[in-house]
Design an enzyme around this catalytic site. Structure first.
Site, short mmCIF file in Angstrom:
data_model
loop_
_atom_site.label_atom_id
_atom_site.label_comp_id
_atom_site.label_asym_id
_atom_site.label_seq_id
_atom_site.Cartn_x
_atom_site.Cartn_y
_atom_site.Cartn_z
N ARG A 47 1.07 -1.40 0.07
CA ARG A 47 0.04 0.07 0.12
C ARG A 47 0.94 1.63 0.18
NH1 ARG A 47 -1.32 1.98 4.52
NH2 ARG A 47 -2.27 0.22 5.66
N ASP A 170 -6.97 19.34 -15.69
CA ASP A 170 -6.96 17.77 -15.63
C ASP A 170 -6.35 17.36 -16.87
OD1 ASP A 170 -8.18 15.28 -16.41
OD2 ASP A 170 -9.70 15.40 -15.29
N LYS A 195 -8.02 6.73 -19.04
CA LYS A 195 -8.07 6.45 -20.37
C LYS A 195 -6.53 5.84 -21.79
CE LYS A 195 -12.06 7.75 -18.70
NZ LYS A 195 -12.80 7.08 -18.32
C1 LIG Z 1 -11.84 14.16 -18.03
C2 LIG Z 1 -11.94 13.13 -17.02
N1 LIG Z 1 -11.06 13.11 -15.89
C3 LIG Z 1 -11.42 12.20 -15.00
C4 LIG Z 1 -11.88 11.09 -15.41
C5 LIG Z 1 -11.89 9.66 -14.10
O1 LIG Z 1 -11.22 8.99 -14.21
P1 LIG Z 1 -12.05 7.60 -13.96
O2 LIG Z 1 -12.95 6.99 -14.16
O3 LIG Z 1 -10.18 6.74 -14.50
O4 LIG Z 1 -11.93 8.31 -12.25
C6 LIG Z 1 -12.76 11.14 -16.42
C7 LIG Z 1 -13.46 9.96 -16.70
O5 LIG Z 1 -13.81 9.57 -17.77
C8 LIG Z 1 -12.33 11.96 -17.32
O6 LIG Z 1 -13.36 12.08 -18.45
#
Ligand SMILES: Cc1ncc(COP(=O)(O)O)c(C=O)c1O
Length: 371
Positions: A47, A170, A195
């Site tokens: 962990r 992000d 992704k």
């Molecule tokens: C732009 C964006 N940020 C964050 C996330 C969240 O990621 P996760 O689904 O891996 O928790 C997503 C998921 O679709 C996303 O498209």
């Protein structure tokens, strides 16, 4: 080293015992202690840290030009670690077009703990007006999900610095191959590694990268280790494996998406296309200045309403109708219905993640689905 070389080598460690050229998956949850009480292998308990996680964190830190990176069990867990590290009564400025899962997290999970203002981050004056004495963070998502809005990272970070506010970006849609937010003044970068990093729609994960190892970052690390939303060694292995081809996949995604966007723009059943690579996109010039290419995500408005849009999503044969993005296969979805009744996303909006199939097959598929 150049980005393609980093992507292949910075997440790999040749095994000292066997000489395995590809780093093995270390499944052990615990590590042997030496007689002196120390840990000769450098690891204590999985962990807290694990060889595969270390390799993933290393390659992401290098790709983003960061001092350090921390991997999580999902993108949402990575986002949550930042919000938890902020502490109670902090004010966060977030995009009005924020990924709905993180938006819902801020509203529902951090209700009564964190104060949030959802603002149009493509409008710098709106951000200026939203700053409060307790504003600690501006959370940027550029391009945004699902409207592909572009925020000016240099202008936002300049404003934030003048007000002693952190900026986190992000960077899921662009990946570090097309946009490096830390170089543009941001303090933190977040990825859903589910992704483009993973790239094959078979792993859930998230990563944060930080410009500095300061007190805030130490708190984030504490949240990672003590809250324990960490990825498994196998998930780390898959993500590192995906990252090796990230630079080449991103070029293919962007190439195909540019051609699909142009096709959609010329189609009589399409009202509007949201893709920052199009010259008529309101954020095109800013995108050109801060991204080296425009990515593989786009959305468009079908003429009509929800019924017409859903008909398109239901009629595709090559695309898969599913949420998520960034895999080699193309995905299509009627976005409002996945975001739920509270959504502000237009009912006639279709979001697509353009994959790496031949673009002619993708265009032909959309053409027959649009009718
Ligand atoms: C732009 C964006 N940020 C964050 C996330 C969240 O990621 P996760 O689904 O891996 O928790 C997503 C998921 O679709 C996303 O498209």
């Amino acid at each position: 080293m150049k980005i393609e070389t980093i992507a292949i080598h910075a997440g790999n460690k040749i095994d000292g015992n066997t000489g395995a050229a590809i780093q093995p998956i270390t499944l052990s949850s615990t590590f042997e202690r030496g007689e002196d009480g120390g840990y000769p292998g450098g690891f204590i308990y999985s962990r807290a840290d694990n060889p595969n996680r270390k390799s993933l964190e290393n390659v992401v830190a290098k790709l983003e030009g960061a001092k350090d990176a921390a991997a999580f069990s999902s993108g949402n867990a990575a986002g949550a670690a930042i919000f938890q590290a902020l502490g109670p009564n902090s004010h966060v400025i977030a995009p009005d077009d924020m990924y709905h899962g993180l938006r819902n997290q801020l509203i529902q999970v951090f209700e009564g703990i964190i104060e949030v203002s959802f603002i149009d981050l493509s409008n710098i004056n709106a951000i200026k007006n939203a700053i409060k004495p307790n504003t600690r963070l501006i959370w940027v998502e550029t391009p945004s999900n699902p409207l592909l809005k572009i925020s000016d990272l240099k202008a936002i970070t300049k404003l934030a610095k003048a007000n002693k506010i952190m900026v986190a970006c992000d960077n899921t849609f662009s990946s570090p191959i097309f946009q490096r937010p830390l170089d543009l003044g941001c303090d933190l970068v977040m990825h859903s590694s589910t992704k483009y990093f993973g790239g094959h729609s078979d792993v859930i994960g998230g990563v944060l990268a930080s410009k500095k190892i300061d007190d805030f970052w130490k708190k984030v690390r504490n949240v990672q280790v003590l809250s324990g939303a960490v990825p498994s060694p196998f998930d780390c292995y898959l993500t590192v494996r995906g990252i090796k081809t990230l630079p080449y996949r991103m070029r293919g995604h962007a190439y195909n998406a540019g051609l699909v966007a142009e096709f959609l723009e010329s189609h009589k059943e399409v009202e509007k296309v949201f893709y920052p690579g199009l010259k008529n996109h309101p954020g095109h010039e800013i995108a050109k200045s801060q991204m080296s290419a425009f990515g593989g995500m786009l959305s468009f408005l079908v003429k009509g309403g929800a019924i017409e849009a859903r008909k398109v999503a239901n009629s595709v044969k090559v695309f898969t109708q599913a949420t998520s993005l960034g895999g080699v296969e193309s995905l299509i979805e009627h976005r409002a219905s996945i975001e739920g009744p509270e959504t502000k996303t237009p009912q006639n909006l279709i979001r697509i993640s353009v994959g790496l199939e031949n673009y002619e097959d993708l265009i032909q598929d959309l053409n027959q689905a649009l009718g």
